[in-house]
Design an enzyme around this catalytic site. Structure first.
Site, PDB file in Angstrom:
ATOM      1  CG  ASN A 127      -1.714   1.203   1.434  1.00  0.00           C
ATOM      2  OD1 ASN A 127      -1.788   2.047   0.539  1.00  0.00           O
ATOM      3  ND2 ASN A 127      -2.326   1.336   2.598  1.00  0.00           N
ATOM      4  CD1 TRP A 128       3.320   0.966  -2.903  1.00  0.00           C
ATOM      5  CD2 TRP A 128       3.409   2.154  -4.804  1.00  0.00           C
ATOM      6  NE1 TRP A 128       3.967   0.201  -3.846  1.00  0.00           N
ATOM      7  CE2 TRP A 128       4.043   0.903  -5.025  1.00  0.00           C
ATOM      8  CE3 TRP A 128       3.340   3.054  -5.859  1.00  0.00           C
ATOM      9  CZ2 TRP A 128       4.610   0.554  -6.248  1.00  0.00           C
ATOM     10  CZ3 TRP A 128       3.896   2.714  -7.090  1.00  0.00           C
ATOM     11  CH2 TRP A 128       4.531   1.476  -7.275  1.00  0.00           C
ATOM     12  CE  LYS A 129      -0.106   3.185   4.782  1.00  0.00           C
ATOM     13  NZ  LYS A 129      -0.096   3.262   6.229  1.00  0.00           N
ATOM     14  CG  HIS A 188      -5.838   1.683   5.067  1.00  0.00           C
ATOM     15  ND1 HIS A 188      -5.396   2.693   5.884  1.00  0.00           N
ATOM     16  CD2 HIS A 188      -4.823   0.790   4.991  1.00  0.00           C
ATOM     17  CE1 HIS A 188      -4.158   2.410   6.282  1.00  0.00           C
ATOM     18  NE2 HIS A 188      -3.794   1.265   5.753  1.00  0.00           N
ATOM     19  CD  GLU A 194      -2.990   5.344   6.784  1.00  0.00           C
ATOM     20  OE1 GLU A 194      -2.952   5.354   5.548  1.00  0.00           O
ATOM     21  OE2 GLU A 194      -2.117   4.790   7.488  1.00  0.00           O
ATOM     22  CD  GLU A 242      -3.422  -2.728   7.339  1.00  0.00           C
ATOM     23  OE1 GLU A 242      -2.278  -2.907   6.927  1.00  0.00           O
ATOM     24  OE2 GLU A 242      -4.115  -1.744   7.034  1.00  0.00           O
ATOM     25  N   GLY A 295       2.404   2.221  10.746  1.00  0.00           N
ATOM     26  CA  GLY A 295       3.314   3.340  10.583  1.00  0.00           C
ATOM     27  C   GLY A 295       4.003   3.762  11.869  1.00  0.00           C
ATOM     28  CB  SER A 332       5.247  -1.698  11.910  1.00  0.00           C
ATOM     29  OG  SER A 332       4.812  -0.391  12.171  1.00  0.00           O
ATOM     30  N   GLY A 343       2.842  -1.222   4.248  1.00  0.00           N
ATOM     31  CA  GLY A 343       2.825   0.203   3.913  1.00  0.00           C
ATOM     32  C   GLY A 343       4.235   0.694   3.622  1.00  0.00           C
ATOM     33  N   GLY A 344       4.861   1.298   4.634  1.00  0.00           N
ATOM     34  CA  GLY A 344       6.182   1.937   4.465  1.00  0.00           C
ATOM     35  C   GLY A 344       7.212   1.080   3.746  1.00  0.00           C
TER      36      GLY A 344
HETATM   37  P1  PGA Z   1       2.808   0.281   7.593  1.00  0.00           P
HETATM   38  O1  PGA Z   1       1.325   0.462   6.967  1.00  0.00           O
HETATM   39  O2  PGA Z   1       3.373  -0.987   7.040  1.00  0.00           O
HETATM   40  O3  PGA Z   1       3.557   1.507   7.153  1.00  0.00           O
HETATM   41  O4  PGA Z   1       2.636   0.217   9.078  1.00  0.00           O
HETATM   42  C1  PGA Z   1       0.485  -0.640   6.772  1.00  0.00           C
HETATM   43  C2  PGA Z   1      -0.834  -0.195   6.197  1.00  0.00           C
HETATM   44  O5  PGA Z   1      -1.319   0.876   6.572  1.00  0.00           O
HETATM   45  O6  PGA Z   1      -1.440  -0.883   5.369  1.00  0.00           O
END
Ligand code: PGA
Length: 253
Positions: A9-11, A97, A99, A169, A175, A215, A236-237
């Site tokens: 997930n590149w956000k 998600h 967010e 999640e 994050g 994470s 994500g990251g």
């Molecule tokens: P993260 O994000 O790996 O940066 O914690 C995961 C996600 O939000 O899908």
């Protein structure tokens, strides 16, 4: 046997050149895993989807959107429909998600409409569920996850739900560098699978893939994946670095 499923997930990250570059590197490095039984997808920002689909066309990597709208068309300024995403070559779509739930304010009802629209429109939804830190500390993890799963899948038959991947999640792990321990992840994944068994049937519960997200890094991916009910990872990251993402995929195989 559930095939492992790793999604990046590149956000709201990358720009034109860097999204292409990232996709190119992932495509190149994924040649070695092309024959392995693993599902891999990346979810770039909307505006780079088409370019990334093009780059990944001859690879085994699928492309997903990070969001969508449930209405098929019309006066919904700024929104993107399922058929538009399908049209440009998307296979998956993230729904709910954390967010989008907690920053943008999406409700369980809206997320449910998006999951239904995705399935009916031929996209495979990844329904994200998970508790806040305060909810975990108040021993409400199961209650929150039950609500997210039940409301997210409301009105869908077992046959339709078989198109869904669930991503557990925990919000406190996203994050933050704080990963759920493999044991914590396993407990919630097992709980979700049993819940699906009650809501539908054992067969569906055994077949559906449940990813862990929060994470995930190359150095914790293998241990998380060693757990019986952890079928994949939503990253994500670490999905923004081709080397790290590929290392995570390898750890998942
Ligand atoms: P993260 O994000 O790996 O940066 O914690 C995961 C996600 O939000 O899908």
């Amino acid at each position: 046997m559930r095939e492992p499923f790793v999604a990046g997930n590149w956000k709201m990250n990358t720009d034109g050149p860097s999204s292409m570059d990232l996709a190119e590197r992932i495509a190149l490095e994924s040649v070695g895993i092309a024959n392995q039984s693993v599902t891999v997808a990346v979810c770039p920002p909307f505006v780079y989807l088409q370019a990334v689909v093009k780059v990944l066309k001859s690879s085994s990597i699928a492309v997903g959107a990070q969001n969508s709208y449930f209405e098929p068309k019309g006066a919904f300024t700024g929104e993107i429909s399922i058929s538009m995403l399908k049209d440009i070559g998307c296979t998956y779509c993230l729904c709910g998600h954390s967010e989008r739930r907690h920053v943008i304010g999406e409700t369980d009802g809206l997320i449910n409409q998006k999951v239904i629209a995705a399935i009916n429109g031929g996209l495979l939804p990844i329904l994200c569920v998970g508790e806040l830190l305060a909810e975990r500390e108040a021993s409400k993890t199961e209650e929150v996850v039950t609500r997210h799963v039940k409301k997210g899948l409301a009105g869908l038959s077992a046959e339709k739900v078989s198109a869904v991947t669930i991503a557990y999640e925990p919000v406190w792990a996203i994050g933050t560098g704080l990963t759920a321990t493999p044991q914590q992840a396993q407990e919630v994944h097992d709980f979700i699978r049993k819940l699906l068994g009650q809501m539908y049937d054992e067969k569906l519960a055994e077949e559906i893939r449940i990813q862990y997200g929060g994470s995930v890094k190359p150095d914790n991916a293998e241990e998380l994946m060693s757990k019986k009910d952890v079928d994949g990872l939503l990253v994500g990251g670490a999905s923004l670095k081709a080397d790290d993402f590929i290392a995570i995929i390898r750890a998942a195989i």
